[in-house]
Design an enzyme around this catalytic site. Structure first.
Site, mmCIF file in Angstrom:
data_model
loop_
_atom_site.group_PDB
_atom_site.id
_atom_site.type_symbol
_atom_site.label_atom_id
_atom_site.label_comp_id
_atom_site.label_asym_id
_atom_site.label_seq_id
_atom_site.Cartn_x
_atom_site.Cartn_y
_atom_site.Cartn_z
ATOM 1 N N CYS A 285 0.100 3.778 2.765
ATOM 2 C CA CYS A 285 0.607 3.254 4.037
ATOM 3 C C CYS A 285 2.090 3.583 4.189
ATOM 4 O O CYS A 285 2.541 3.958 5.278
ATOM 5 C CB CYS A 285 0.421 1.741 4.108
ATOM 6 S SG CYS A 285 -1.291 1.186 4.032
ATOM 7 N N CYS B 84 0.823 -1.206 0.000
ATOM 8 C CA CYS B 84 0.000 0.000 0.000
ATOM 9 C C CYS B 84 0.862 1.262 0.000
ATOM 10 O O CYS B 84 1.562 1.536 0.975
ATOM 11 C CB CYS B 84 -0.917 -0.033 1.225
ATOM 12 S SG CYS B 84 -1.741 1.511 1.617
#
Length: 141
Positions: A64, A61
Site C-alpha cells: 500500500c 501494508c
C-alpha cells in the site's frame, strides 16, 4: 542548531505531505461525496460528476505504501478528470465490507454510470494509467 532542526522538520513534513497527497475519506464523507449505499441500495449511484478511484489501504501494508506515490502521480495526471480517494480499512471497516475488500491494496475504479472495475496489489503508475485509460476513457477521443 535551531536552523538545522527547522530544516529537518520541514523536510519530514514535506515527505509526509507528499505520501499523503491523496484525499483521505471517511465513511460519512464517502456517503456525501461518492455514494450513499444505504439509500441507493440497487447499485452504485455516483454523486460525483467525475469518475472515482478508491484506494483501500492499511497503514501497516508495505505494498500500500508503495502504491500511494503511483496513485498520487495518476491523480496529478488526471486532475479535473478523475477523483482519487484513500480509504483506511482499519479506520473505515464498514466501507471495506461494503466493497468486499479482503486484502490490501485494493483499488476500485467507478464510472459515473456506477459500473466499476478494480485490481489488487501494487501496480506502477504506467500500469494504472493503462487501466484508467481503458476503463474510463477508451471510447472518448
Amino acid at each position: 542548531m535551531k536552523h538545522t532542526l527547522i530544516t529537518i522538520l520541514l523536510l519530514i513534513a514535506g515527505s509526509v505531505i507528499g505520501v499523503m497527497g491523496q484525499e483521505q475519506i471517511t465513511t460519512q464523507q464517502f456517503k456525501t461525496k461518492v455514494w450513499d449505499y444505504r439509500t441507493d441500495s440497487k447499485g452504485i449511484v455516483l454523486k460525483s460528476n467525475l469518475p472515482v478511484i478508491l484506494d483501500f489501504y492499511a497503514t501497516w501494508c508495505r505494498p500500500c505504501k508503495m502504491l500511494s506515490p503511483e496513485l498520487i502521480q495518476i491523480q496529478k495526471q488526471y486532475k479535473g478528470k478523475v477523483l482519487v480517494y484513500k480509504i483506511d480499512i482499519d479506520q473505515e471497516p464498514e466501507l471495506a465490507q461494503v466493497f468486499g475488500v479482503q486484502s490490501v491494496p485494493t483499488v476500485y475504479l467507478i464510472k459515473k454510470d456506477g459500473s466499476y472495475d478494480g485490481f489488487l496489489g501494487y501496480r506502477t503508475a504506467d500500469e494504472i494509467k493503462q487501466v484508467v485509460d481503458s476503463f474510463f476513457f477508451k471510447n472518448k477521443k
